[in-house]
Write a protein that holds these residues in place. Structure first.
Motif, short mmCIF file in Angstrom:
data_model
loop_
_atom_site.label_atom_id
_atom_site.label_comp_id
_atom_site.label_asym_id
_atom_site.label_seq_id
_atom_site.Cartn_x
_atom_site.Cartn_y
_atom_site.Cartn_z
N PRO A 28 0.82 -1.50 0.51
CA PRO A 28 0.05 -0.03 -0.22
C PRO A 28 0.72 1.08 0.00
O PRO A 28 2.32 1.65 -0.01
CB PRO A 28 -0.75 0.06 1.49
CG PRO A 28 -0.38 -1.57 1.47
CD PRO A 28 0.33 -1.96 0.95
N LEU A 29 0.20 2.74 -0.50
CA LEU A 29 1.20 3.59 -1.02
C LEU A 29 1.09 4.21 0.82
O LEU A 29 0.30 4.32 1.20
CB LEU A 29 0.97 4.07 -2.08
CG LEU A 29 1.19 5.52 -1.82
CD1 LEU A 29 2.72 5.51 -2.38
CD2 LEU A 29 0.58 6.45 -3.57
N LEU A 30 2.40 4.20 0.59
CA LEU A 30 2.81 5.55 1.64
C LEU A 30 3.70 6.70 1.16
O LEU A 30 4.88 6.26 1.13
CB LEU A 30 4.31 5.18 2.88
CG LEU A 30 2.68 3.52 3.60
CD1 LEU A 30 3.70 3.00 4.23
CD2 LEU A 30 1.84 3.98 4.42
N LEU A 31 3.41 7.76 0.79
CA LEU A 31 3.94 8.37 0.36
C LEU A 31 4.75 9.45 1.23
O LEU A 31 3.68 10.12 2.19
CB LEU A 31 2.48 9.29 -0.93
CG LEU A 31 3.10 9.72 -1.36
CD1 LEU A 31 4.71 9.77 -2.18
CD2 LEU A 31 2.48 10.75 -2.71
N SER A 32 5.67 9.94 0.90
CA SER A 32 6.35 11.19 1.40
C SER A 32 6.77 12.03 0.52
O SER A 32 7.47 11.87 -0.60
CB SER A 32 7.75 10.51 2.03
OG SER A 32 7.82 9.84 2.87
N CYS A 33 5.85 13.02 0.78
CA CYS A 33 6.39 14.81 -0.45
C CYS A 33 7.74 15.30 0.85
O CYS A 33 6.54 16.02 0.97
CB CYS A 33 5.06 15.63 -0.34
SG CYS A 33 3.60 14.54 -0.86
N VAL A 34 8.59 15.75 -0.30
CA VAL A 34 9.27 16.60 -0.20
C VAL A 34 9.50 17.64 -0.60
O VAL A 34 9.34 17.67 -1.94
CB VAL A 34 10.78 15.47 -0.38
CG1 VAL A 34 11.79 17.30 -0.01
CG2 VAL A 34 10.70 14.91 0.21
N VAL A 35 8.93 18.68 0.14
CA VAL A 35 8.87 20.43 -0.90
C VAL A 35 9.82 21.21 -0.15
O VAL A 35 10.13 22.06 0.76
CB VAL A 35 7.65 21.15 0.26
CG1 VAL A 35 7.46 22.21 -0.95
CG2 VAL A 35 6.20 19.74 -0.99
N PRO A 36 11.32 21.36 -0.93
CA PRO A 36 12.07 22.38 -0.58
C PRO A 36 11.89 24.04 -0.04
O PRO A 36 10.64 23.84 -1.52
CB PRO A 36 13.21 22.21 -1.52
CG PRO A 36 12.69 21.71 -2.29
CD PRO A 36 11.22 21.34 -2.21
N ALA A 37 12.24 24.50 -0.35
CA ALA A 37 11.55 25.66 0.39
C ALA A 37 12.42 27.04 0.78
O ALA A 37 13.37 27.30 1.82
CB ALA A 37 10.35 26.44 0.91
#
Length: 341
Positions: A28-37
């Motif tokens: 099952p999808l465990l999604l990490s969204c990396v957002v550099p700011a």
């Protein structure tokens, strides 16, 4: 939804198996969204409020990792407020290390079995996330966005970009797909491979290509920034291009070896001609301007070649010091996936 038709990754086509036709078994999808700011105080809140519903449509199990790359505006204050309202993990780096380091920090702290890299300025289209997810389900381990139209950029920038990729791919066994950026979806095995690479000078586009795996390209047209201005000016872009060239190719060294050989050959031929001319017709005092110009030319060539050699030595010097790529000054972990660590 019908299976999307991705662009073929021409740089890996020789190594890529036939495109999968069915869904492959995946956890099952465990999604990490990396957002550099970096200086994204005007965009960050609106972007996260748009990103989270888009991700929730794919999976209820996700985290958003915001990496503040030493912003000088109010990005830190905005992020600290949002961590109490959203499923966000907030990493504040101790200073501005650059986007490559910020991406590395996010990748290092990601817990999901898939990782999405996406900028906070709205230029990466959220509408492509379902296609990226579907391609991942069909066996692709890395799906990346390719800029299909650079019409909004200046002619000088387009020319410089084209020249960079030609130099990069002509002098290296690792072929970097032209116009591919950091907007990409990666399987856990790709993330683990990137984390295992020990180098400190990290040119991420080259590292993505170096690790390989089954890849697919999705063309897109970048949107306009919602607010603010890009921090990638000509100086930063030039430094990034130099990092890429010195990290993945020895072409500059080879070019100056060839130039040195040509100059030496011309000098020997000219010396032989002067010797013969002197024996046949005698010596005179003409030619001093030519001599002075020649000395200046050869001195310039030598200094440029020493400078290029110095760039490579400098990279070696940075690597052997073994300093970390980044330092985390603050880690506010409100991630729903923290139990997955």
């Amino acid at each position: 939804m019908s299976q999307p038709q991705p662009s073929v990754d021409v740089c890996h086509a020789a190594y890529m198996p036939a495109a999968p036709h069915g869904v492959v078994p995946r956890a099952p999808l465990l999604l990490s969204c990396v957002v550099p700011a970096y200086n994204e105080q005007e965009n960050l809140e609106g972007f996260l409020r748009a990103l989270i519903p888009a991700v929730q449509a794919l999976t209820p199990h996700f985290e958003v990792i915001v990496v503040n790359d030493g912003s000088s505006d109010a990005t830190h204050d905005v992020a600290m407020r949002l961590v109490n309202e959203m499923p966000v993990r907030y990493l504040a780096l101790s200073r501005n290390y650059g986007k490559e380091a910020a991406l590395s920090a996010g990748i290092d702290h990601a817990r999901g079995n898939a990782v999405l890299l996406i900028d906070a300025d709205f230029q990466h289209p959220l509408e492509l996330l379902p296609e990226m997810h579907d391609l991942w389900l069909h066996g692709y381990e890395m799906v990346y966005g390719v800029i299909a139209d650079r019409g909004a950029e200046s002619g000088a920038k387009r020319l410089g970009t084209e020249l960079f990729y030609k130099l990069m791919n002509s002098g290296s066994s690792v072929k970097v797909p032209p116009n591919a950026g950091d907007f990409r979806w990666m399987d856990r095995k790709v993330v683990d491979a990137l984390k295992a690479l020990p180098e400190r000078n990290r040119f991420m586009k080259g590292l993505y290509a170096w690790v390989g795996f089954k890849t697919a390209a999705l063309p897109f047209v970048p949107k306009d920034r919602a607010a603010g201005a890009s921090s990638f000016n000509l100086r930063r872009l030039g430094a990034l291009a130099l990092l890429g060239l010195t990290s993945f190719t020895t072409l500059p060294l080879r070019v100056w070896s060839v130039i040195g050989g040509l100059v030496a050959s011309i000098a020997l031929a000219y010396g032989a001609w002067i010797t013969i001319d002197t024996f046949l017709f005698g010596a005179d005092l003409d030619g001093w301007p030519t001599l002075a110009a020649g000395i200046m030319l050869f001195s310039g060539v030598q200094l440029m070649s020493i400078g290029i050699l110095g760039e490579y030595i400098g990279r070696i010097y940075d690597e052997v010091k073994c300093r970390p790529t980044y330092l985390v000054a603050r880690d506010e972990d409100h991630s729903p996936l923290r139990d997955q660590a």
